[in-house]
Write a protein that holds these residues in place. Structure first.
Motif, PDB file in Angstrom:
ATOM      1  N   GLN A 195       0.837  -1.205   0.000  1.00 37.38           N
ATOM      2  CA  GLN A 195       0.000   0.000   0.000  1.00 37.38           C
ATOM      3  C   GLN A 195       0.866   1.247   0.000  1.00 37.38           C
ATOM      4  O   GLN A 195       0.544   2.242  -0.664  1.00 37.38           O
ATOM      5  CB  GLN A 195      -0.929  -0.021   1.217  1.00 37.38           C
ATOM      6  N   GLN A 196       1.968   1.216   0.734  1.00 38.00           N
ATOM      7  CA  GLN A 196       2.913   2.345   0.747  1.00 38.00           C
ATOM      8  C   GLN A 196       3.479   2.563  -0.650  1.00 38.00           C
ATOM      9  O   GLN A 196       3.610   3.704  -1.117  1.00 38.00           O
ATOM     10  CB  GLN A 196       4.027   2.042   1.752  1.00 38.00           C
ATOM     11  N   SER A 197       3.775   1.465  -1.352  1.00 34.59           N
ATOM     12  CA  SER A 197       4.275   1.560  -2.718  1.00 34.59           C
ATOM     13  C   SER A 197       3.215   2.124  -3.645  1.00 34.59           C
ATOM     14  O   SER A 197       3.515   2.900  -4.554  1.00 34.59           O
ATOM     15  CB  SER A 197       4.722   0.179  -3.192  1.00 34.59           C
ATOM     16  N   ASP A 198       1.937   1.769  -3.402  1.00 29.95           N
ATOM     17  CA  ASP A 198       0.841   2.274  -4.230  1.00 29.95           C
ATOM     18  C   ASP A 198       0.687   3.783  -4.049  1.00 29.95           C
ATOM     19  O   ASP A 198       0.478   4.525  -5.018  1.00 29.95           O
ATOM     20  CB  ASP A 198      -0.447   1.546  -3.870  1.00 29.95           C
ATOM     21  N   VAL A 199       0.777   4.274  -2.791  1.00 30.07           N
ATOM     22  CA  VAL A 199       0.695   5.722  -2.537  1.00 30.07           C
ATOM     23  C   VAL A 199       1.832   6.436  -3.250  1.00 30.07           C
ATOM     24  O   VAL A 199       1.640   7.487  -3.893  1.00 30.07           O
ATOM     25  CB  VAL A 199       0.740   5.981  -1.015  1.00 30.07           C
ATOM     26  N   ARG A 200       3.029   5.866  -3.156  1.00 34.00           N
ATOM     27  CA  ARG A 200       4.192   6.470  -3.815  1.00 34.00           C
ATOM     28  C   ARG A 200       3.999   6.473  -5.333  1.00 34.00           C
ATOM     29  O   ARG A 200       4.370   7.446  -6.003  1.00 34.00           O
ATOM     30  CB  ARG A 200       5.446   5.672  -3.428  1.00 34.00           C
ATOM     31  N   ALA A 205       2.902   9.561 -10.255  1.00 27.62           N
ATOM     32  CA  ALA A 205       2.101   9.799 -11.455  1.00 27.62           C
ATOM     33  C   ALA A 205       1.606  11.240 -11.505  1.00 27.62           C
ATOM     34  O   ALA A 205       1.584  11.868 -12.573  1.00 27.62           O
ATOM     35  CB  ALA A 205       0.920   8.827 -11.479  1.00 27.62           C
ATOM     36  N   ILE A 206       1.208  11.796 -10.333  1.00 21.38           N
ATOM     37  CA  ILE A 206       0.762  13.204 -10.287  1.00 21.38           C
ATOM     38  C   ILE A 206       1.935  14.124 -10.628  1.00 21.38           C
ATOM     39  O   ILE A 206       1.774  15.113 -11.359  1.00 21.38           O
ATOM     40  CB  ILE A 206       0.186  13.522  -8.896  1.00 21.38           C
ATOM     41  N   VAL A 207       3.132  13.798 -10.122  1.00 20.57           N
ATOM     42  CA  VAL A 207       4.322  14.603 -10.432  1.00 20.57           C
ATOM     43  C   VAL A 207       4.603  14.573 -11.928  1.00 20.57           C
ATOM     44  O   VAL A 207       4.903  15.614 -12.534  1.00 20.57           O
ATOM     45  CB  VAL A 207       5.527  14.078  -9.628  1.00 20.57           C
ATOM     46  N   GLN A 208       4.485  13.377 -12.549  1.00 24.89           N
ATOM     47  CA  GLN A 208       4.705  13.292 -13.998  1.00 24.89           C
ATOM     48  C   GLN A 208       3.693  14.141 -14.756  1.00 24.89           C
ATOM     49  O   GLN A 208       4.025  14.785 -15.760  1.00 24.89           O
ATOM     50  CB  GLN A 208       4.615  11.833 -14.431  1.00 24.89           C
ATOM     51  N   ASP A 209       2.425  14.127 -14.305  1.00 26.68           N
ATOM     52  CA  ASP A 209       1.403  14.970 -14.955  1.00 26.68           C
ATOM     53  C   ASP A 209       1.767  16.455 -14.828  1.00 26.68           C
ATOM     54  O   ASP A 209       1.651  17.233 -15.788  1.00 26.68           O
ATOM     55  CB  ASP A 209       0.039  14.714 -14.334  1.00 26.68           C
ATOM     56  N   MET A 210       2.199  16.869 -13.639  1.00 26.50           N
ATOM     57  CA  MET A 210       2.522  18.287 -13.418  1.00 26.50           C
ATOM     58  C   MET A 210       3.724  18.720 -14.244  1.00 26.50           C
ATOM     59  O   MET A 210       3.806  19.875 -14.681  1.00 26.50           O
ATOM     60  CB  MET A 210       2.796  18.531 -11.939  1.00 26.50           C
ATOM     61  N   GLN A 211       4.661  17.811 -14.455  1.00 32.66           N
ATOM     62  CA  GLN A 211       5.838  18.162 -15.251  1.00 32.66           C
ATOM     63  C   GLN A 211       5.473  18.527 -16.686  1.00 32.66           C
ATOM     64  O   GLN A 211       6.242  19.210 -17.368  1.00 32.66           O
ATOM     65  CB  GLN A 211       6.829  17.002 -15.236  1.00 32.66           C
ATOM     66  N   ILE A 717      -5.005  14.557 -12.716  1.00 31.21           N
ATOM     67  CA  ILE A 717      -4.660  14.981 -11.351  1.00 31.21           C
ATOM     68  C   ILE A 717      -5.873  14.893 -10.448  1.00 31.21           C
ATOM     69  O   ILE A 717      -5.775  14.435  -9.294  1.00 31.21           O
ATOM     70  CB  ILE A 717      -4.081  16.412 -11.373  1.00 31.21           C
ATOM     71  N   LYS A 718      -7.017  15.305 -10.971  1.00 33.66           N
ATOM     72  CA  LYS A 718      -8.229  15.269 -10.145  1.00 33.66           C
ATOM     73  C   LYS A 718      -8.588  13.831  -9.781  1.00 33.66           C
ATOM     74  O   LYS A 718      -8.912  13.517  -8.617  1.00 33.66           O
ATOM     75  CB  LYS A 718      -9.376  15.915 -10.925  1.00 33.66           C
ATOM     76  N   LYS A 719      -8.517  12.916 -10.774  1.00 32.67           N
ATOM     77  CA  LYS A 719      -8.853  11.503 -10.514  1.00 32.67           C
ATOM     78  C   LYS A 719      -7.831  10.873  -9.579  1.00 32.67           C
ATOM     79  O   LYS A 719      -8.196  10.135  -8.645  1.00 32.67           O
ATOM     80  CB  LYS A 719      -8.891  10.751 -11.853  1.00 32.67           C
ATOM     81  N   ARG A 720      -6.546  11.147  -9.801  1.00 33.09           N
ATOM     82  CA  ARG A 720      -5.513  10.561  -8.957  1.00 33.09           C
ATOM     83  C   ARG A 720      -5.520  11.164  -7.551  1.00 33.09           C
ATOM     84  O   ARG A 720      -5.103  10.504  -6.592  1.00 33.09           O
ATOM     85  CB  ARG A 720      -4.148  10.738  -9.617  1.00 33.09           C
ATOM     86  N   ARG A 721      -5.977  12.423  -7.426  1.00 36.61           N
ATOM     87  CA  ARG A 721      -6.080  12.993  -6.078  1.00 36.61           C
ATOM     88  C   ARG A 721      -7.106  12.235  -5.256  1.00 36.61           C
ATOM     89  O   ARG A 721      -6.880  11.963  -4.067  1.00 36.61           O
ATOM     90  CB  ARG A 721      -6.464  14.477  -6.188  1.00 36.61           C
ATOM     91  N   GLN A 722      -8.218  11.837  -5.919  1.00 39.70           N
ATOM     92  CA  GLN A 722      -9.223  11.031  -5.210  1.00 39.70           C
ATOM     93  C   GLN A 722      -8.661   9.646  -4.850  1.00 39.70           C
ATOM     94  O   GLN A 722      -8.854   9.156  -3.735  1.00 39.70           O
ATOM     95  CB  GLN A 722     -10.464  10.873  -6.087  1.00 39.70           C
ATOM     96  N   ALA A 723      -7.976   9.008  -5.838  1.00 38.96           N
ATOM     97  CA  ALA A 723      -7.383   7.690  -5.559  1.00 38.96           C
ATOM     98  C   ALA A 723      -6.329   7.787  -4.465  1.00 38.96           C
ATOM     99  O   ALA A 723      -6.213   6.899  -3.604  1.00 38.96           O
ATOM    100  CB  ALA A 723      -6.763   7.121  -6.837  1.00 38.96           C
ATOM    101  N   LEU A 724      -5.543   8.912  -4.475  1.00 43.55           N
ATOM    102  CA  LEU A 724      -4.516   9.103  -3.447  1.00 43.55           C
ATOM    103  C   LEU A 724      -5.139   9.244  -2.073  1.00 43.55           C
ATOM    104  O   LEU A 724      -4.619   8.719  -1.086  1.00 43.55           O
ATOM    105  CB  LEU A 724      -3.665  10.327  -3.796  1.00 43.55           C
ATOM    106  N   LYS A 726      -7.965   7.899  -0.985  1.00 45.94           N
ATOM    107  CA  LYS A 726      -8.401   6.574  -0.515  1.00 45.94           C
ATOM    108  C   LYS A 726      -7.197   5.704  -0.145  1.00 45.94           C
ATOM    109  O   LYS A 726      -7.216   4.995   0.862  1.00 45.94           O
ATOM    110  CB  LYS A 726      -9.221   5.885  -1.595  1.00 45.94           C
ATOM    111  N   SER A 727      -6.143   5.765  -0.980  1.00 48.31           N
ATOM    112  CA  SER A 727      -4.967   4.936  -0.729  1.00 48.31           C
ATOM    113  C   SER A 727      -4.253   5.360   0.549  1.00 48.31           C
ATOM    114  O   SER A 727      -3.802   4.524   1.333  1.00 48.31           O
ATOM    115  CB  SER A 727      -4.010   5.020  -1.922  1.00 48.31           C
ATOM    116  N   GLU A 728      -4.164   6.706   0.803  1.00 41.86           N
ATOM    117  CA  GLU A 728      -3.527   7.190   2.030  1.00 41.86           C
ATOM    118  C   GLU A 728      -4.350   6.818   3.259  1.00 41.86           C
ATOM    119  O   GLU A 728      -3.798   6.501   4.320  1.00 41.86           O
ATOM    120  CB  GLU A 728      -3.331   8.702   1.954  1.00 41.86           C
TER     121      GLU A 728
END
Length: 911
Positions: A195-200, A205-211, A717-724, A726-728
């Motif tokens: 789960q820690q690996s999934d959060v990371r 993935a969000i960092v790659q999107d922002m780049q 980013i919006k979708k991954r923020r929601q997944a993040l 739940k994962s956190e």
């Protein structure tokens, strides 16, 4: 479980068959097993464990190691144990796998492991796995549990007493099988790490999107830093919303400008088309004028050619030539017909000659065949006579063979009759003997019955009274009654048997006489037939075989003669036909000679007519005339085609000329309708306009790509923020669960899930152990599991302390003296054994072995230890102590002395 007898053969240090009778120790609770070091004291328990489970107590020795090195190579290695469990007697015999010499050669072979388990119901189990499973079912414990319950080794349990939490956990894990709890806590930790690996992964993935966002580098770096920490995504989303709106407005403005520019291009394109059309019409007018001048000259030349009569004259001459050739065609056909008829007559003449030759050959052949058949007719009279002679001889031999066969059959019947006579005679003799024996038995029984009756009558005689038989008043010698009596029924049965056998004897006599009479009659008939055939003294079967072979040869000769006679008969019948056939062929030859003469005459006439016809013709052959005719036709066709072609050219040129004139007038009218302009300048303007449109389109495309990319980044980013989120959230409670199960809670004791479960087992073990430890230490010491952790960084929960009731202090168990440590380890071992028995369903083993450790005790401590062990005899339990201590030899009366012999192996002596 209580052992009765233990037999060890070539096992461990015991080279010969050694029997240990435990029944002689049943009256004592404690007995001592003593002897020299390495003599084989512990091997007694190893033998019991091996017999029950096929393994030694330590599981360190394989089958080859169990075999005694002092044993003879021919001695079998085995352990035979008889034991009582729940008042039922069992016996089990096991043989380990080892290498032994072959009984048939000097080679070494592997003796496979074997087992024999004898159950109380009489059944026997001979498969290793089934026997071990059955023992586990009977005793209720497996091999490991049995070793911990029935065998207490000082060294092993001193390790348990002084072990750390981690070491004690490994020991208890094997005993109580707590691996499942270890697996659970490892699984929880693995889930947490995943789960820690999934959060990371989501944050990366969000960092790659922002780049991929087009923004100021400083601002973008701050957004990325915050995203790596899982915060600050709202600012980036707001920027993307604003940027997408601005780009969409700019895109709409760009599209409107490009549409206006496209309308301007359409106007330029229309002007260019009119200018190019005017220029094309001008060029077409000039081309039509030049073409009309050329076509006018060509029409004048064609009209002049048609006016000339040269082509028409050539056509008339060719027509006359064609008519002449057509009239000569019938003559050539007649010539061809004559040639075909001449060839046919020539062919017919050759055929008639060949047929004449064929008829002549057939006639000569038929004449020769007829003469040969006449010769064979003369020879056939002798063959018929020879056939009659052979037929008569064959008939006589067949008749003699039939007589021989009948005599052979009679001989077989005679032999059979003699056998029957001998058999019937033997039957008669046997029955006669049996009848005589039965008659004698009957007579003896009848006499015995009369004697019995006389004896009975004599018993009734009285002196002075008359005898009922003779009337005498005096009875000097009365008949005495025999001790063996016989009744009338037995006599009657013997009589009936005698009469039955007598009847059988008479019947057998008649049958034997009848068989003898039949045999004599057959003998007389056989001798008469033998003399009638005048045979020499020989084997009749061989005579039959020889005669049969001779008859077969004569029969073959007869068939050959008969076949030849049949052929002669057919030849006689064919002779007149053959004569007639020869005459017919002679007539055919004569007729064919006449036909050949007529054919030759006809061929001469035909040849003469053919020569006359050839002299009348212009050409040598019809083929030459045909070639001339075809050439004439072809020349006429070419001339006709030339005339037609010239006329078509004239007509085509005229039509084209008139059409060109009409098109020229039309082009002249159209030139006045189109505006005159410079196509080159208009093309340059249109090219520049297209280039400008491409620049505008590229700018529009860049806006569209940026809008699409930013919208995709915004959605991701919006979708991954929601997944993040739940994962956190799941990571938070998984971390708490993992830290709890793996003993990683900050500021608290490091107690894992498995340790917590084992703590429960450990507390129960200590409760059992303290009952004995308090007794052995006279109430001074009590074992306690350490409740508080000194070092929060190390795993804890299974540390062991000792409470000194004399001083009221709690201290580390390692502070105990050697004797006190032995008492504590013994109590701990007995407590562990009690707990294992309860875990195994409350089973009860009536036998226990304790190995060494008593040498560290003083006299008082030793007394207390012995009292503790004597208390174990509750429920009829026996305890065997393995020790060298001299004090124990004086305190324990019943002993098993193991005597070590370096040459012959160890032996056992009961004291």
């Amino acid at each position: 479980m209580k052992p009765q007898t233990l037999i060890m053969c070539a096992f461990g240090p015991y080279a010969q068959e050694t029997t240990l009778d435990f029944t002689k120790l049943q009256d004592c609770a404690l007995y001592l097993i003593s002897g020299d070091t390495g003599a084989g004291k512990t091997s007694i328990f190893d033998a019991i464990a091996f017999a029950l489970y096929g393994e030694t107590s330590g599981k360190q020795r394989a089958g080859e190691m169990l075999r005694c090195q002092y044993a003879d190579v021919r001695t079998e290695t085995y352990v035979d144990l008889r034991f009582v469990h729940q008042d039922r007697l069992y016996r089990i015999k096991r043989t380990p796998e080892y290498t032994r010499p072959s009984k048939r050669s000097d080679a070494l072979i592997v003796q496979k492991a074997s087992v024999e388990l004898y159950l109380p119901d009489g059944s026997v189990i001979v498969k290793n796995k089934e026997a071990t499973k059955q023992i586990e079912t009977i005793l209720g414990v497996n091999s490991s549990q049995f070793s911990h319950i029935a065998m207490i080794a000082q060294g092993d349990f001193l390790k348990l007493l002084l072990a750390s939490t981690e070491e004690r956990k490994q020991i208890f894990r094997k005993i109580f099988h707590s691996d499942v709890y270890l697996e659970v806590q490892n699984r929880i930790k693995q889930d947490y790490l995943m789960q820690q690996s999934d959060v990371r992964r989501i944050r990366n993935a969000i960092v790659q999107d922002m780049q991929a966002i087009e923004a100021d580098e400083t601002i973008l770096e701050e957004w990325i830093r915050q995203a790596q920490e899982g915060i600050g995504m709202e600012t980036a989303l707001a920027y993307l919303e604003e940027q997408i709106g601005q780009d969409q407005h700019a895109l709409q403005t760009q599209k409107k400008q490009r549409e206006d520019h496209r309308q301007m291009q359409d106007h330029l394109r229309k002007q260019l088309e009119e200018a190019e059309r005017h220029q094309a019409l001008q060029e077409e007018k000039q081309r039509l004028e030049e073409q009309l001048a050329v076509w006018k000259e060509e029409l004048e030349a064609i009209e002049k050619q048609l006016a000339d009569n040269k082509l028409q004259n050539e056509r008339d001459q060719l027509l006359l030539k064609k008519q002449a050739l057509e009239s000569a065609k019938s003559d050539y056909e007649k010539l061809a017909h004559l040639e075909r008829e001449t060839a046919a007559v020539a062919l017919s003449q050759k055929q008639e000659e060949a047929r004449l030759q064929e008829y002549r050959q057939a006639f000569f052949k038929a004449q020769e065949h007829y003469e040969q058949m006449q010769k064979q007719e003369r020879e056939s009279e002798d063959a018929a006579l020879l056939l009659l002679t052979q037929e008569q001889r064959l008939k006589e031999q067949k008749q003699r063979f039939q007589q021989l066969e009948e005599l052979h059959t009679l001989e077989k019947e005679l032999m059979q009759a003699k056998k029957i006579y001998v058999r019937e005679q033997e039957t008669y003799v046997m029955i006669a003997k049996r009848s005589e024996t039965a008659q004698q038995a009957y007579q003896q029984a009848s006499k015995a019955l009369l004697d019995e009756q006389a004896g009975l009558l004599a018993q009734t005689l009285m002196e002075g009274k008359p005898c009922p038989v003779c009337g005498s008043l005096h009875h000097p010698k009365p008949a005495a009654r025999k001790q063996e009596s016989i009744d009338e029924n037995t006599v009657q049965k013997l009589r009936e048997e005698s009469l039955r056998l007598e009847e059988q004897m008479v019947t057998a006599s008649h049958q034997a006489g009848s068989a003898k009479s039949k045999a004599e009659q057959l003998q007389e008939h056989y001798e008469k037939a033998y003399r009638a055939l005048s045979l020499a003294k020989t084997d009749l079967q061989k005579a039959c075989d020889a005669l049969r072979a001779h008859i077969d040869q004569e029969q073959t000769h007869y068939e050959a003669l008969k076949q030849e006679a049949q052929l002669q008969k057919q030849r006689r019948e064919e002779l007149p036909l053959q004569e007639q056939k020869a005459k017919q062929l002679q007539e055919q030859v004569r007729q064919q000679e006449m036909n050949l003469f007529q054919s030759q005459s006809s061929y001469q006439k035909q040849t003469q007519a053919l020569a006359e016809q050839r002299s009348k013709l212009q050409y040598a052959s019809e083929q030459e005339a045909r070639f001339a005719y075809e050439a004439c036709i072809k020349e006429m066709q070419e001339l006709e085609h030339m005339l037609i072609t010239v006329k078509k050219q004239q007509e085509s040129k005229q039509n084209a000329y008139f059409q060109a004139q009409g098109r020229l007038e039309t082009v002249a009218r159209q030139l006045h309708t189109f505006t005159h302009g410079d196509p080159v300048r208009l093309k340059e303007k249109l090219t520049a306009a297209k280039t400008q449109e491409e620049i505008m389109e590229q700018a529009e495309q860049r806006l569209f790509v940026r809008i699409t990319a930013h919208r995709k980044i915004y959605d991701n980013i919006k979708k991954r923020r929601q997944a993040l989120s739940k994962s956190e959230e799941r990571l938070t409670w998984l971390k708490d669960l993992s830290d709890t199960a793996n003993g990683m809670l900050s500021g608290k004791a490091k107690i894992m899930l498995e340790t917590y479960v084992l703590m429960n087992y450990f507390d129960r073990i200590l409760a059992h152990a303290n009952l004995r430890f308090m007794m052995m230490s006279k109430g001074q010491y009590e074992l306690q599991r350490r409740q508080e952790t000194v070092d929060h960084r190390a795993q804890s929960g299974l540390e062991l302390d000792v409470l000194d009731h004399y001083s009221g202090t709690l201290r580390n168990v390692k502070t105990l003296s050697g004797g006190e440590s032995f008492q504590a380890s013994l109590a701990l071992a007995l407590g562990l054994a009690d707990e294992i028995q309860q875990q195994a369903g409350g089973i009860h083993l009536d036998t226990m072995f304790i190995d060494e450790g008593f040498g560290s005790l003083d006299e008082d401590a030793l007394e207390q230890a012995i009292l503790t062990l004597e208390a174990l005899r509750e429920g009829n339990r026996q305890v065997g102590i393995i020790s060298h201590v001299a004090e124990l030899k004086q305190r324990i009366d019943r002993q098993i002395l193991v005597i070590k012999d370096k040459q012959k192996g160890s032996r056992i002596k009961l004291l």
